[in-house]
Structure formats: C-alpha cells, structure tokens
Motif scaffolding. Structure first.
Motif, PDB file in Angstrom:
ATOM      1  N   VAL A  61      67.812  60.777  48.588  1.00  0.00           N
ATOM      2  CA  VAL A  61      68.885  60.345  47.790  1.00  0.00           C
ATOM      3  C   VAL A  61      69.736  59.519  48.892  1.00  0.00           C
ATOM      4  CG1 VAL A  61      70.854  60.979  46.471  1.00  0.00           C
ATOM      5  CG2 VAL A  61      68.727  62.028  45.910  1.00  0.00           C
ATOM      6  N   ILE A  62      70.145  60.026  50.033  1.00  0.00           N
ATOM      7  CA  ILE A  62      71.128  59.387  50.713  1.00  0.00           C
ATOM      8  C   ILE A  62      70.277  58.096  51.444  1.00  0.00           C
ATOM      9  CG2 ILE A  62      72.550  59.432  52.978  1.00  0.00           C
ATOM     10  CD1 ILE A  62      72.995  62.450  52.297  1.00  0.00           C
ATOM     11  N   PHE A  63      69.262  58.319  51.673  1.00  0.00           N
ATOM     12  CA  PHE A  63      68.271  57.085  52.322  1.00  0.00           C
ATOM     13  C   PHE A  63      68.377  56.132  51.488  1.00  0.00           C
ATOM     14  CE2 PHE A  63      64.274  55.217  53.203  1.00  0.00           C
ATOM     15  CZ  PHE A  63      64.507  54.626  54.318  1.00  0.00           C
ATOM     16  N   ALA A  64      67.900  56.346  50.196  1.00  0.00           N
ATOM     17  CA  ALA A  64      67.735  55.294  48.974  1.00  0.00           C
ATOM     18  C   ALA A  64      69.211  54.712  48.830  1.00  0.00           C
ATOM     19  CB  ALA A  64      67.223  56.008  47.736  1.00  0.00           C
ATOM     20  N   TYR A  65      70.190  55.334  48.745  1.00  0.00           N
ATOM     21  CA  TYR A  65      71.513  54.800  48.529  1.00  0.00           C
ATOM     22  C   TYR A  65      71.804  53.791  49.650  1.00  0.00           C
ATOM     23  CZ  TYR A  65      76.695  54.791  47.531  1.00  0.00           C
ATOM     24  OH  TYR A  65      77.861  54.271  47.386  1.00  0.00           O
ATOM     25  N   LEU A  66      71.839  54.102  50.900  1.00  0.00           N
ATOM     26  CA  LEU A  66      72.076  53.280  52.017  1.00  0.00           C
ATOM     27  C   LEU A  66      71.332  52.015  51.877  1.00  0.00           C
ATOM     28  CD1 LEU A  66      72.754  55.771  54.896  1.00  0.00           C
ATOM     29  CD2 LEU A  66      74.412  54.600  53.603  1.00  0.00           C
ATOM     30  N   ASN A  67      69.979  52.243  51.564  1.00  0.00           N
ATOM     31  CA  ASN A  67      69.102  51.088  51.511  1.00  0.00           C
ATOM     32  C   ASN A  67      69.558  50.104  50.430  1.00  0.00           C
ATOM     33  OD1 ASN A  67      67.532  51.431  53.936  1.00  0.00           O
ATOM     34  ND2 ASN A  67      66.121  52.803  52.846  1.00  0.00           N
ATOM     35  N   GLU A  68      69.862  50.700  49.246  1.00  0.00           N
ATOM     36  CA  GLU A  68      70.127  49.960  48.005  1.00  0.00           C
ATOM     37  C   GLU A  68      71.585  49.072  48.388  1.00  0.00           C
ATOM     38  OE1 GLU A  68      71.629  50.603  43.264  1.00  0.00           O
ATOM     39  OE2 GLU A  68      71.198  52.458  44.643  1.00  0.00           O
TER      40      GLU A  68
ATOM     41  N   ALA B  91      72.454  65.665  56.569  1.00  0.00           N
ATOM     42  CA  ALA B  91      71.589  64.720  56.207  1.00  0.00           C
ATOM     43  C   ALA B  91      71.633  63.359  56.804  1.00  0.00           C
ATOM     44  CB  ALA B  91      71.487  64.646  54.535  1.00  0.00           C
ATOM     45  N   MET B  92      72.892  62.963  56.873  1.00  0.00           N
ATOM     46  CA  MET B  92      72.900  61.567  57.551  1.00  0.00           C
ATOM     47  C   MET B  92      72.536  61.673  58.946  1.00  0.00           C
ATOM     48  SD  MET B  92      76.147  59.946  55.469  1.00  0.00           S
ATOM     49  CE  MET B  92      75.991  58.206  55.805  1.00  0.00           C
ATOM     50  N   GLU B  93      73.012  62.875  59.724  1.00  0.00           N
ATOM     51  CA  GLU B  93      72.722  62.829  60.998  1.00  0.00           C
ATOM     52  C   GLU B  93      71.429  62.997  61.352  1.00  0.00           C
ATOM     53  OE1 GLU B  93      75.021  66.281  62.113  1.00  0.00           O
ATOM     54  OE2 GLU B  93      76.844  65.131  62.443  1.00  0.00           O
ATOM     55  N   GLN B  94      70.506  63.874  60.490  1.00  0.00           N
ATOM     56  CA  GLN B  94      68.920  64.070  60.435  1.00  0.00           C
ATOM     57  C   GLN B  94      68.509  62.696  60.344  1.00  0.00           C
ATOM     58  OE1 GLN B  94      67.569  66.492  61.570  1.00  0.00           O
ATOM     59  NE2 GLN B  94      65.451  65.397  61.471  1.00  0.00           N
ATOM     60  N   LEU B  95      68.760  61.644  59.400  1.00  0.00           N
ATOM     61  CA  LEU B  95      68.266  60.512  59.072  1.00  0.00           C
ATOM     62  C   LEU B  95      68.300  59.461  60.356  1.00  0.00           C
ATOM     63  CD1 LEU B  95      69.135  59.945  55.282  1.00  0.00           C
ATOM     64  CD2 LEU B  95      66.888  60.336  56.298  1.00  0.00           C
TER      65      LEU B  95
ATOM     66  N   TYR C 185      77.400  54.966  59.247  1.00  0.00           N
ATOM     67  CA  TYR C 185      75.961  54.859  59.116  1.00  0.00           C
ATOM     68  C   TYR C 185      75.493  53.560  58.120  1.00  0.00           C
ATOM     69  CZ  TYR C 185      76.141  59.978  60.806  1.00  0.00           C
ATOM     70  OH  TYR C 185      76.547  60.790  61.550  1.00  0.00           O
ATOM     71  N   PHE C 186      74.330  52.933  58.301  1.00  0.00           N
ATOM     72  CA  PHE C 186      74.031  52.096  57.665  1.00  0.00           C
ATOM     73  C   PHE C 186      72.372  51.789  57.661  1.00  0.00           C
ATOM     74  CE2 PHE C 186      75.443  50.275  61.737  1.00  0.00           C
ATOM     75  CZ  PHE C 186      74.311  49.723  62.335  1.00  0.00           C
ATOM     76  N   ALA C 187      71.986  51.125  56.729  1.00  0.00           N
ATOM     77  CA  ALA C 187      70.526  51.013  56.743  1.00  0.00           C
ATOM     78  C   ALA C 187      69.981  50.153  57.969  1.00  0.00           C
ATOM     79  CB  ALA C 187      70.003  50.212  55.293  1.00  0.00           C
ATOM     80  N   ASP C 188      68.704  50.358  58.254  1.00  0.00           N
ATOM     81  CA  ASP C 188      68.016  49.685  59.428  1.00  0.00           C
ATOM     82  C   ASP C 188      67.692  48.411  58.944  1.00  0.00           C
ATOM     83  OD1 ASP C 188      66.741  48.814  61.620  1.00  0.00           O
ATOM     84  OD2 ASP C 188      65.144  50.409  61.276  1.00  0.00           O
ATOM     85  N   GLN C 189      68.227  47.329  59.537  1.00  0.00           N
ATOM     86  CA  GLN C 189      68.081  46.008  59.065  1.00  0.00           C
ATOM     87  C   GLN C 189      66.632  45.389  59.426  1.00  0.00           C
ATOM     88  OE1 GLN C 189      70.704  44.480  57.385  1.00  0.00           O
ATOM     89  NE2 GLN C 189      71.150  46.708  57.203  1.00  0.00           N
ATOM     90  N   ALA C 190      66.003  46.296  60.317  1.00  0.00           N
ATOM     91  CA  ALA C 190      64.669  45.662  60.612  1.00  0.00           C
ATOM     92  C   ALA C 190      63.842  45.767  59.573  1.00  0.00           C
ATOM     93  CB  ALA C 190      64.097  46.564  61.729  1.00  0.00           C
ATOM     94  N   GLN C 191      63.976  46.709  58.720  1.00  0.00           N
ATOM     95  CA  GLN C 191      63.104  46.746  57.387  1.00  0.00           C
ATOM     96  C   GLN C 191      63.174  45.736  56.492  1.00  0.00           C
ATOM     97  OE1 GLN C 191      64.188  50.043  54.594  1.00  0.00           O
ATOM     98  NE2 GLN C 191      66.207  50.188  55.850  1.00  0.00           N
ATOM     99  N   PHE C 192      64.103  44.767  56.514  1.00  0.00           N
ATOM    100  CA  PHE C 192      64.470  43.742  55.553  1.00  0.00           C
ATOM    101  C   PHE C 192      63.861  42.578  56.053  1.00  0.00           C
ATOM    102  CE2 PHE C 192      67.965  46.785  54.727  1.00  0.00           C
ATOM    103  CZ  PHE C 192      67.496  47.098  53.589  1.00  0.00           C
ATOM    104  N   ALA C 193      63.222  41.863  55.117  1.00  0.00           N
ATOM    105  CA  ALA C 193      62.804  40.471  55.595  1.00  0.00           C
ATOM    106  C   ALA C 193      64.030  39.633  56.113  1.00  0.00           C
ATOM    107  CB  ALA C 193      62.035  39.892  54.333  1.00  0.00           C
TER     108      ALA C 193
ATOM    109  N   ASN D 239      80.821  59.179  46.791  1.00  0.00           N
ATOM    110  CA  ASN D 239      80.300  58.204  45.737  1.00  0.00           C
ATOM    111  C   ASN D 239      78.978  58.956  45.208  1.00  0.00           C
ATOM    112  OD1 ASN D 239      82.008  56.276  46.539  1.00  0.00           O
ATOM    113  ND2 ASN D 239      80.579  55.188  48.091  1.00  0.00           N
ATOM    114  N   LEU D 240      78.570  60.044  45.891  1.00  0.00           N
ATOM    115  CA  LEU D 240      77.149  60.712  45.360  1.00  0.00           C
ATOM    116  C   LEU D 240      77.415  61.908  44.996  1.00  0.00           C
ATOM    117  CD1 LEU D 240      74.650  59.520  47.869  1.00  0.00           C
ATOM    118  CD2 LEU D 240      75.242  58.391  45.670  1.00  0.00           C
ATOM    119  N   GLN D 241      78.750  62.602  45.188  1.00  0.00           N
ATOM    120  CA  GLN D 241      78.731  63.897  44.727  1.00  0.00           C
ATOM    121  C   GLN D 241      78.867  64.299  43.308  1.00  0.00           C
ATOM    122  OE1 GLN D 241      82.674  65.918  45.236  1.00  0.00           O
ATOM    123  NE2 GLN D 241      83.762  64.010  45.295  1.00  0.00           N
TER     124      GLN D 241
END
Length: 210
Positions: free
Chosen positions: A8-15, A43-47, A64-72, A28-30
């Motif tokens: 859930v957290i991984f998808a949220y940060l990527n979105e 969860a965020m530390e583990q990710l 924390y933020f999404a890995d930008q390398a995954q985006f074109a 935002n998610l509770q």
C-alpha cells in the motif's frame, strides 16, 4: 508489519511521486487503510532497505520518495506539453468555478423569490387592504362634521390668544414672586409650598411653541 502494508505504501509513494515523511504517509493513509504509525515507519524503513524507495535524512527527520530510476525520462518538450496541459486545465477549472458561482447566486436569488402561490396570496391581501382604505375614505368624505377653513382659522386664533395670555400671566407671576423673595427669609420652594402655588413644572406642563 505485513507485505500488504508495504504494498500500500509503495504504491502510494509511486502514485504521488513526491517526498513524504512517515508522519505524512500515516496521516494520509490511516483512515482509508487503518495503518498504525509504527507499522508505517517500519514499512517505509524496510522499503528503503530493500531499495524500492529512496530515503533522505534532514536533521532528525527522514524523507521518503519513489525511486526515480523506475520512471521513464521526460524530455524538455514533454515537460512543456505537460505545463501547457496543466495551464489549459487550470483555465477550465476557473471557468467552471465561475459558472458554479453564478449558478449558485441564481439559485439563492430564486430561493429568496416568492412562489406563484405566495404572490397570489400577497396580491389578495393588498386588495383587501385597499378595499378597507377605500371604505374608510368614503366614510370620511360622507361625514357631516367636517371642520371648515373658517372654523379652523378661528381655533388657531383662539389658541394664539390663550397662549399669549398664558405667557403674560406667567411673566407677571414670576415678577411678583421675585419681588416677594427679595425680602423673604426662606427659599423659593418653601415659599411656593407655604402659599400653595403649583407651577407648570410641578404639574409637568410644557408651554407649547407658537
């Protein structure tokens, strides 16, 4: 901590693709997902340890933020196109908002206006009121005890005469009382009480204007 929470957290940060603290994500998610703050932090530390998201430390706070390398990669032309699209959408939003405000104002005006039934009822009340005034006017016109201009003039003359006499007598009384009080050992109030004289002020009478 569960894989579901991580997902859930991984998808949220990527979105959202923007930096968040653990507190931000928890806030935002509770409600939607029922996540606890401790579970969110773990969860965020583990990710971040797994390299799925990025972590930056600013003083005592971790971001924390999404890995930008995954985006074109986005070209300069693509960025300009996105900016243009955002501008167009913002203009549309403003126009729609303006239209909504106008419609809201029209709705308020309509709600404050009288209905057809209310207008008919008010017209009927006005007609009844006018009818009553006409009857009252006719009674006044048909009355035989009208005051003629001559009678009115005579009343005014008599009023003027009596008022003039009133002022004259009040002045004479004041002069006489002033002469008496010059040799009177007591106050004016005591004198009036002894002789039993009541003044206009005692009787709460005010001399009318001419």
């Amino acid at each position: 901590m569960s894989k579901k929470d991580n997902g859930v957290i991984f998808a949220y940060l990527n979105e959202k693709n923007r930096p968040y603290s653990a507190q931000d994500v928890f806030n935002n998610l509770q409600k939607q997902h029922g996540l606890g703050k401790t579970a969110v932090v773990k969860a965020m530390e583990q990710l971040a340890l797994e390299g799925k998201i990025k972590e930056k430390t600013y003083g005592k706070q971790k971001i924390y933020f999404a890995d930008q390398a995954q985006f074109a990669e986005v070209s300069e032309a693509d960025l300009k196109a996105i900016d243009s699209r955002i501008s167009d959408l913002s203009t549309q939003v403003q126009a729609i908002s303006q239209g909504c405000r106008q419609q809201d104002a029209e709705l308020k005006e309509l709600n404050s206006s009288l209905t057809t039934e209310e207008i008919i009822s008010e017209i009927q009340e006005l007609k009844e009121g006018c009818s009553g005034y006409r009857e009252h006017l006719e009674k006044i016109k048909s009355a035989t005890n009208h005051v003629t201009p001559e009678q009115k003039e005579m009343v005014y003359k008599e009023r003027h005469l009596y008022l003039k006499e009133w002022k004259k007598r009040k002045r004479l009384a004041a002069d006489m009382m002033g002469s008496i009080l010059e040799g009177y050992p007591k106050t004016k109030k005591q004198f009036l009480e002894e002789v039993g004289v009541e003044t206009d002020e005692d009787c709460k009478v005010t001399m009318p204007s001419t």
